[in-house]
Enzyme design. Sequence first.
Site, PDB file in Angstrom:
ATOM      1  CG  ASP A  28       0.637  -0.936   1.119  1.00  0.00           C
ATOM      2  OD1 ASP A  28       0.244  -0.470   2.052  1.00  0.00           O
ATOM      3  OD2 ASP A  28       1.343  -0.127   0.535  1.00  0.00           O
ATOM      4  CG  HIS A  45      -7.333  -1.891   9.155  1.00  0.00           C
ATOM      5  ND1 HIS A  45      -5.138  -2.522   8.551  1.00  0.00           N
ATOM      6  CD2 HIS A  45      -6.708  -0.668   9.582  1.00  0.00           C
ATOM      7  CE1 HIS A  45      -4.908  -1.447   8.331  1.00  0.00           C
ATOM      8  NE2 HIS A  45      -4.162  -0.191   9.105  1.00  0.00           N
ATOM      9  CG  LEU A 139      -4.055 -22.580   1.484  1.00  0.00           C
ATOM     10  CD1 LEU A 139      -2.880 -22.536   0.638  1.00  0.00           C
ATOM     11  CD2 LEU A 139      -4.736 -21.617   2.027  1.00  0.00           C
TER      12      LEU A 139
END
Length: 251
Positions: A28, A45, A139
């Site tokens: 966020d 963004h 991962l």
Amino acid sequence: MRRAFLGRQDQTGDRPERSVDHVAIIMDGNGRWAVNKGWPRLVGHRKGAERVKEIVRCAPDLGIRWLTIYAFSTENWKRSTEEVLGLMSIFARYIEREADRLAAEGVRMRFIGDRSRLDPKLQRLMAGIEQRTSGLSRLNLTVAINYGGRDELARAAKRLAQDVAAGLIAADQVDQAALEARLDTAGLPDPDLVIRTSGETRTSNFLPWQSAYAEYEFTPILWPDFTRDELARIVGQFGGRERRFGGVMGA
């Protein structure tokens, strides 16, 4: 997928140090980061996408084997058309540009959420990178896109009801495991730790079922400023937390 905690001895040998296998992050603050600097929200963004690259790259070195990030919620469609289209473009570019590096570094990439509303080209890119990295395991990166926890639970309940109606499962066999098997996250471990950046202290409909016993960390740092060092600090703090899962320590 429920699993018992496995610890390792700390350097003093006094007590087990808690490991963090699965970290989930609510990323966020991208828009606010840009606005604070007098820039368009999409600049934030794009900076946030760059931050994802750094965190993905360092996660295995911190002992993290599973990383789940909240990229776009079912509620984010309420944002301006310009911002939504910009976000979708960023997602597509990330997949196209990072596919080779992710594969080379042993990262398996998966997506959760309702894909039906996404652009067909983006859906194809998502399916393509999932297939390409399916055999990798250094991962496990899961990206939540057009995801909402309540929506996920409703879709899983609908699938379960359909399976009962079709005779594939008896009504008296419906239990937590049966529902979990129909969630978007079926086969994935539950998060040990959920981090939310930007100073907000709500969970925003992110993995409500899966995070029932997760530890939470709320940091005031906006996502574009969230560094490897901050992640390492939070993971280190997690090592001292007591996780009882409803039980009593030492029982």
